[in-house]
Enzyme design. Structure first.
Site, short mmCIF file in Angstrom:
data_model
loop_
_atom_site.label_atom_id
_atom_site.label_comp_id
_atom_site.label_asym_id
_atom_site.label_seq_id
_atom_site.Cartn_x
_atom_site.Cartn_y
_atom_site.Cartn_z
N ASP A 70 45.71 34.93 42.42
CA ASP A 70 46.44 36.59 42.76
C ASP A 70 45.26 37.10 43.47
O ASP A 70 44.27 36.20 44.68
CB ASP A 70 45.77 37.55 41.85
CG ASP A 70 44.15 37.58 40.63
OD1 ASP A 70 44.07 36.94 41.18
OD2 ASP A 70 44.89 37.85 39.71
N ASN A 139 42.29 44.68 29.21
CA ASN A 139 43.15 44.96 28.73
C ASN A 139 44.81 44.10 28.10
O ASN A 139 45.55 44.18 28.69
CB ASN A 139 44.16 45.86 29.35
CG ASN A 139 44.41 45.83 30.49
OD1 ASN A 139 43.91 44.01 30.88
ND2 ASN A 139 44.67 46.20 31.71
N HIS A 141 45.37 42.16 30.29
CA HIS A 141 46.01 41.28 31.63
C HIS A 141 46.13 39.63 32.12
O HIS A 141 44.45 39.57 31.63
CB HIS A 141 45.85 42.01 32.75
CG HIS A 141 44.56 42.45 33.12
ND1 HIS A 141 43.70 43.42 33.63
CD2 HIS A 141 44.12 41.59 34.67
CE1 HIS A 141 42.48 43.49 34.21
NE2 HIS A 141 42.56 41.23 34.91
N GLU A 146 49.79 43.47 34.30
CA GLU A 146 48.69 43.84 33.30
C GLU A 146 49.72 44.42 32.59
O GLU A 146 51.66 44.40 32.52
CB GLU A 146 49.39 45.45 34.52
CG GLU A 146 47.71 45.84 35.66
CD GLU A 146 46.32 45.68 35.26
OE1 GLU A 146 46.09 45.27 34.12
OE2 GLU A 146 45.73 45.87 35.25
C1 GLP Z 1 40.89 40.36 37.55
C2 GLP Z 1 41.51 38.93 37.87
C3 GLP Z 1 42.09 38.54 36.64
C4 GLP Z 1 40.37 38.00 36.07
C5 GLP Z 1 39.51 39.57 35.32
C6 GLP Z 1 38.68 39.11 34.18
O1 GLP Z 1 41.73 41.29 37.50
N1 GLP Z 1 42.52 39.44 38.76
O2 GLP Z 1 42.86 37.30 36.79
O3 GLP Z 1 41.44 37.33 34.47
O4 GLP Z 1 39.92 39.80 36.44
O5 GLP Z 1 38.04 39.45 34.85
P1 GLP Z 1 36.21 39.81 33.85
O6 GLP Z 1 36.35 37.81 34.24
O7 GLP Z 1 35.65 39.71 35.52
O8 GLP Z 1 36.12 39.98 33.69
#
Ligand code: GLP
Length: 255
Positions: A70, A139, A141, A146
């Site tokens: 992303d 959540n 995702h 989402e």
């Molecule tokens: C972002 C990314 C996701 C990732 C998520 C988790 O939203 N777009 O691909 O999995 O963060 O983040 P963290 O590892 O900081 O909890």
């Protein structure tokens, strides 16, 4: 439906090391490898571990082709919050993945419709994803799919929920009330779809911290639902999860 293979590690560093070991092993055993890559705090340790293996053990990534999962839409590539910057800082600057083999959605593409098609076609042209490495949001995702989003589709533009926004930009959150432009700057993102992720030959998900425990328990043990995008991983035959104790402690989570 097949249960994932789950590694429970003591803490964040052990999770990162185990993730690094699994990825390194796959990298070593392939002559060409297409990998989808996450961002976020969970992946920082994984990338540091891979960089160390490159530096100390000579692990080479010259045959690896990467597609990031992303990128925010509408910001310059050198925006401090962009995933272009994140990837350069945490991985690309430290390993030998050829520059021409690194792919991310173009945040400033003139047409979003063309960009999502271009990205999906580039993945197909590379032969599809061999290994999708994922994090997970609190959540549920995955990438930026989402809850309730168009989850089973291909690459598309997704709107960030307030919850994800607040977690991803803790330092900007206090500015948000006074300056709604800050929220709007990172309102949408390009994301590969859950459909794209499910076509990967192998999936490796990493998660750390208690905030992820409940959603992971539901994703693994509950029903497959767009309300928890990670639950769609139940439909994939080859999923490995590497969790630290806090993310893997489901004892207090209702079945
Ligand atoms: C972002 C990314 C996701 C990732 C998520 C988790 O939203 N777009 O691909 O999995 O963060 O983040 P963290 O590892 O900081 O909890």
């Amino acid at each position: 439906m097949k249960l994932p293979t789950i590694y429970l590690e003591d803490d964040y560093s052990a999770m990162a090391r185990r993730g690094g070991e699994i990825v390194a092993d796959i990298v070593r055993r392939s002559s060409r490898l297409v990998v989808a890559l996450p961002t976020g705090s969970t992946s920082v340790g994984l990338y540091a571990d891979l960089a160390r293996r490159h530096r100390e053990d000579g692990l080479s990534f010259r045959h690896v082709i990467t597609f990031n999962l992303d990128e925010y839409r509408g910001i310059p590539k050198d925006d401090p919050e962009s995933y272009h910057v994140f990837m350069e800082r945490n991985l690309f600057a430290h390993v030998d993945i050829p520059a021409s083999a690194r792919h991310l959605p173009d945040p400033l593409a003139a047409s979003s419709g063309d960009e999502v098609r271009r990205y999906e076609e580039a993945i197909d042209a590379a032969g599809g994803i061999d290994l999708a490495v994922l994090g997970v949001g609190a959540n549920g995702h995955i990438a930026f799919n989402e809850p309730g989003d168009y989850v089973t589709g291909p690459t598309h533009v997704a709107a960030l929920t307030d919850d994800t926004w607040t977690r991803n930009f803790p330092s900007l959150a206090p500015l948000r009330e006074k300056n709604p432009e800050v929220r709007a700057r990172y309102a949408t993102a390009y994301t590969v779809g859950v459909g794209t992720i499910l076509r990967a030959r192998r999936i490796l998900l990493l998660a750390s911290g208690q905030a992820k425990a409940s959603v992971l328990a539901s994703a693994v043990r509950g029903s497959v639902t767009p309300n928890i995008p990670a639950s769609f991983l139940q439909l994939h035959p080859d999923v490995t999860m590497v969790l630290d104790r806090a993310a893997g402690d489901w004892s207090l989570v209702k079945p």
